[in-house]
Design a protein around this motif. Structure first.
Motif, mmCIF file in Angstrom:
data_model
loop_
_atom_site.group_PDB
_atom_site.id
_atom_site.type_symbol
_atom_site.label_atom_id
_atom_site.label_comp_id
_atom_site.label_asym_id
_atom_site.label_seq_id
_atom_site.Cartn_x
_atom_site.Cartn_y
_atom_site.Cartn_z
ATOM 1 N N SER A 246 9.936 10.758 15.243
ATOM 2 C CA SER A 246 11.118 9.888 15.175
ATOM 3 C C SER A 246 10.744 8.416 15.271
ATOM 4 C CB SER A 246 12.156 10.275 16.230
ATOM 5 O OG SER A 246 11.558 10.346 17.486
ATOM 6 N N ILE A 247 9.727 8.076 16.062
ATOM 7 C CA ILE A 247 9.306 6.665 16.138
ATOM 8 C C ILE A 247 7.921 6.566 15.499
ATOM 9 C CG2 ILE A 247 8.774 4.722 17.650
ATOM 10 C CD1 ILE A 247 10.726 5.812 19.665
ATOM 11 N N ALA B 134 2.723 7.687 15.916
ATOM 12 C CA ALA B 134 4.039 8.251 16.225
ATOM 13 C C ALA B 134 4.040 8.654 17.692
ATOM 14 C CB ALA B 134 4.313 9.457 15.334
ATOM 15 N N LEU B 135 5.189 8.492 18.339
ATOM 16 C CA LEU B 135 5.307 8.705 19.789
ATOM 17 C C LEU B 135 6.097 9.982 20.068
ATOM 18 C CD1 LEU B 135 6.411 5.020 20.535
ATOM 19 C CD2 LEU B 135 4.110 5.975 20.802
ATOM 20 N N PHE B 136 5.586 10.787 20.995
ATOM 21 C CA PHE B 136 6.237 12.063 21.328
ATOM 22 C C PHE B 136 6.281 12.269 22.842
ATOM 23 C CE2 PHE B 136 4.349 12.582 17.194
ATOM 24 C CZ PHE B 136 5.303 13.282 16.465
ATOM 25 N N PRO B 137 7.416 12.802 23.358
ATOM 26 C CA PRO B 137 7.468 13.139 24.786
ATOM 27 C C PRO B 137 6.783 14.456 25.101
ATOM 28 C CG PRO B 137 9.635 13.427 23.780
ATOM 29 C CD PRO B 137 8.719 12.943 22.698
ATOM 30 N N GLU B 138 6.664 15.348 24.105
ATOM 31 C CA GLU B 138 6.160 16.702 24.385
ATOM 32 C C GLU B 138 4.970 17.070 23.505
ATOM 33 O OE1 GLU B 138 9.587 19.077 23.770
ATOM 34 O OE2 GLU B 138 10.589 18.215 25.534
ATOM 35 N N TYR C 124 0.852 -1.197 0.000
ATOM 36 C CA TYR C 124 0.000 0.000 0.000
ATOM 37 C C TYR C 124 0.888 1.248 0.000
ATOM 38 C CZ TYR C 124 -3.528 -3.407 1.401
ATOM 39 O OH TYR C 124 -4.359 -4.503 1.454
ATOM 40 N N PRO C 125 1.200 1.790 -1.207
ATOM 41 C CA PRO C 125 2.110 2.947 -1.317
ATOM 42 C C PRO C 125 1.620 4.152 -0.516
ATOM 43 C CG PRO C 125 1.414 2.138 -3.503
ATOM 44 C CD PRO C 125 0.688 1.316 -2.504
ATOM 45 N N GLU C 126 0.291 4.271 -0.333
ATOM 46 C CA GLU C 126 -0.240 5.414 0.449
ATOM 47 C C GLU C 126 0.298 5.372 1.884
ATOM 48 O OE1 GLU C 126 -2.011 3.111 -1.095
ATOM 49 O OE2 GLU C 126 -3.639 3.990 -2.272
ATOM 50 N N VAL C 127 0.458 4.157 2.409
ATOM 51 C CA VAL C 127 0.929 4.021 3.795
ATOM 52 C C VAL C 127 2.427 4.335 3.856
ATOM 53 C CG1 VAL C 127 1.028 2.520 5.824
ATOM 54 C CG2 VAL C 127 -0.849 2.265 4.175
ATOM 55 N N ALA C 128 3.167 3.853 2.870
ATOM 56 C CA ALA C 128 4.610 4.128 2.829
ATOM 57 C C ALA C 128 4.860 5.638 2.703
ATOM 58 C CB ALA C 128 5.243 3.375 1.656
ATOM 59 N N GLN C 129 4.052 6.279 1.862
ATOM 60 C CA GLN C 129 4.193 7.737 1.676
ATOM 61 C C GLN C 129 3.867 8.480 2.976
ATOM 62 O OE1 GLN C 129 5.213 9.434 -1.273
ATOM 63 N NE2 GLN C 129 5.402 11.013 0.304
ATOM 64 N N ALA C 130 2.792 8.043 3.642
ATOM 65 C CA ALA C 130 2.384 8.688 4.897
ATOM 66 C C ALA C 130 3.478 8.528 5.948
ATOM 67 C CB ALA C 130 1.070 8.072 5.392
ATOM 68 N N ARG C 131 4.106 7.365 5.975
ATOM 69 C CA ARG C 131 5.191 7.129 6.942
ATOM 70 C C ARG C 131 6.351 8.089 6.679
ATOM 71 N NH1 ARG C 131 9.763 4.185 7.093
ATOM 72 N NH2 ARG C 131 10.437 3.500 9.163
ATOM 73 N N GLU C 132 6.712 8.209 5.407
ATOM 74 C CA GLU C 132 7.799 9.147 5.051
ATOM 75 C C GLU C 132 7.447 10.570 5.456
ATOM 76 O OE1 GLU C 132 9.251 9.244 0.986
ATOM 77 O OE2 GLU C 132 9.370 7.039 1.040
ATOM 78 N N ALA D 127 4.353 17.376 19.266
ATOM 79 C CA ALA D 127 3.307 16.559 18.642
ATOM 80 C C ALA D 127 2.323 17.442 17.873
ATOM 81 C CB ALA D 127 2.578 15.737 19.705
ATOM 82 N N THR D 128 1.964 18.564 18.485
ATOM 83 C CA THR D 128 1.001 19.474 17.859
ATOM 84 C C THR D 128 1.562 20.093 16.588
ATOM 85 O OG1 THR D 128 0.252 19.999 20.075
ATOM 86 C CG2 THR D 128 -0.525 21.432 18.342
ATOM 87 N N GLN D 129 2.856 20.432 16.675
ATOM 88 C CA GLN D 129 3.527 21.018 15.507
ATOM 89 C C GLN D 129 3.509 20.036 14.322
ATOM 90 O OE1 GLN D 129 7.678 21.490 16.390
ATOM 91 N NE2 GLN D 129 7.876 23.350 15.154
ATOM 92 N N VAL D 130 3.836 18.778 14.612
ATOM 93 C CA VAL D 130 3.849 17.746 13.556
ATOM 94 C C VAL D 130 2.428 17.511 13.044
ATOM 95 C CG1 VAL D 130 4.354 15.308 13.083
ATOM 96 C CG2 VAL D 130 5.957 16.670 14.437
#
Ligand code: C5P
Length: 310
Positions: free
Chosen positions: A259-260, A272-276, A243-251, A280-283
């Motif tokens: 990062s994870i 995706a995991l964030f400490p802050e 599923y290329p859509e998933v690979a693209q979304a991961r990238e 997370a909001t920015q991403v």
């Protein structure tokens, strides 16, 4: 026995005609596929955690002898909906004639790897049992849940758990969630994936021996953050390939600053995991501006056992 149960159920509704229950989504921190079983299912070891993204279900008693589902996602307003099947199963098992209407406010993306349908089914079993004070033991509930789907037993208790067998053998783990994973972003690519198809096309070379789930369990039990490489999902490699859509979304998630990033269940949702929170909001904002469906969430101990009666 059945008559006694039925009249008991009908009496128990008198305090109110309506109840609400929340059904939480899950993520898979690990998903080890150990091999293919003789019954066609796959033997698993998977560490799952409920998260605060949830559907809301309102149950109303009706005068007719039927189960009706009305869902905010119209395609799910039918008898095949797992929530309807759970109510029907319960009524059949206990020979109940009480009709019930299920209104389902869907927020958990459908066919997304987040367990939404399974969670709805478990919520219905727990809510009707409490509301109608049904004479069901924990084993009765577990058996009914397992007959509805491999993930349904997990949602009877939720929280953090190791699930084995085909997923229905649930061992609760002491609640612990590392600070480095405090905030979760869930990105749902704009496709649905059928779990059966992912398992059917999985090559044996992607099987593992359960090491990842064992390592993650022992790290969490010790109150430590598991090493990132142990957060392994055996289905991820083939889902990214097919599923290329998933690979693209991961990238895109990685490029936006995560990062994870891992696949939840059979996908297509990535988490995706964030400490802050700020990060997370920015991403999240960056990905939403690219048109992605992204949810900010967190781990929760809540499960469908909390029912409000009116
Ligand atoms: O149990 P459930 O109906 O949710 O599973 C959906 C499909 O996923 C199954 O029909 C099966 O094809 C696949 N599956 C599997 N092994 C599991 C769980 C699910 O092969 N442990």
């Amino acid at each position: 026995m059945h008559n006694a149960r039925m009249s008991h159920a009908q009496r128990a509704q008198t305090p109110g005609n309506m109840c609400f229950v929340q059904a939480y989504a899950k993520i898979n921190l690990t998903l080890d596929v150990l091999g293919r079983r003789a019954d066609g299912y796959h033997a698993l070891a998977t560490v799952m955690q409920t998260i605060d993204l949830h559907d809301t279900i309102c149950l109303t008693v009706t005068d007719d002898d039927r189960v009706q589902v009305i869902c905010t996602t119209p395609a799910l307003s039918n008898d095949e909906n797992l929530a309807a099947r759970a109510a029907t199963l319960l009524r059949q098992r206990l020979a109940l004639t009480q009709g019930v209407r299920i209104e389902l406010h869907k927020r958990i993306p459908v066919a997304a790897g987040l367990g939404g349908g399974s969670s709805n089914a478990a919520a219905i079993l727990l809510a009707l049992q409490q509301w109608w004070r049904l004479p069901l033991s924990p084993v009765d509930l577990l058996n009914m849940a397992a007959s509805l789907g491999s993930d349904v037993p997990f949602f009877l208790t939720g929280g953090l758990a190791l699930c084995e067998g085909r997923g229905e053998q649930v061992t609760r783990l002491a609640p612990y969630w590392p600070e480095a994973m405090r905030w979760l972003l869930l990105l749902k690519p704009a496709i649905g994936i059928a779990t059966a198809e992912v398992f059917r096309s999985l090559p044996a070379s992607d099987y593992t021996d359960g090491t990842y789930s064992r390592e993650v369990c022992s790290a969490l039990n010790a109150g430590t953050m598991p090493r990132a490489e142990y957060l392994h999902n055996c289905l991820e490699r083939s889902v990214l390939e097919c599923y290329p859509e998933v690979a693209q979304a991961r990238e895109d998630l990685l490029r936006a600053g995560a990062s994870i990033v891992r696949l939840s269940g059979s996908g297509p949702t990535l988490f995706a995991l964030f400490p802050e929170l700020a990060r997370a909001t920015q991403v999240q904002q960056e990905l939403q501006s690219q048109g992605y469906e992204v949810y900010l969430s967190r781990a929760t101990h809540s499960h469908a056992g909390s029912v409000s009666f009116f």
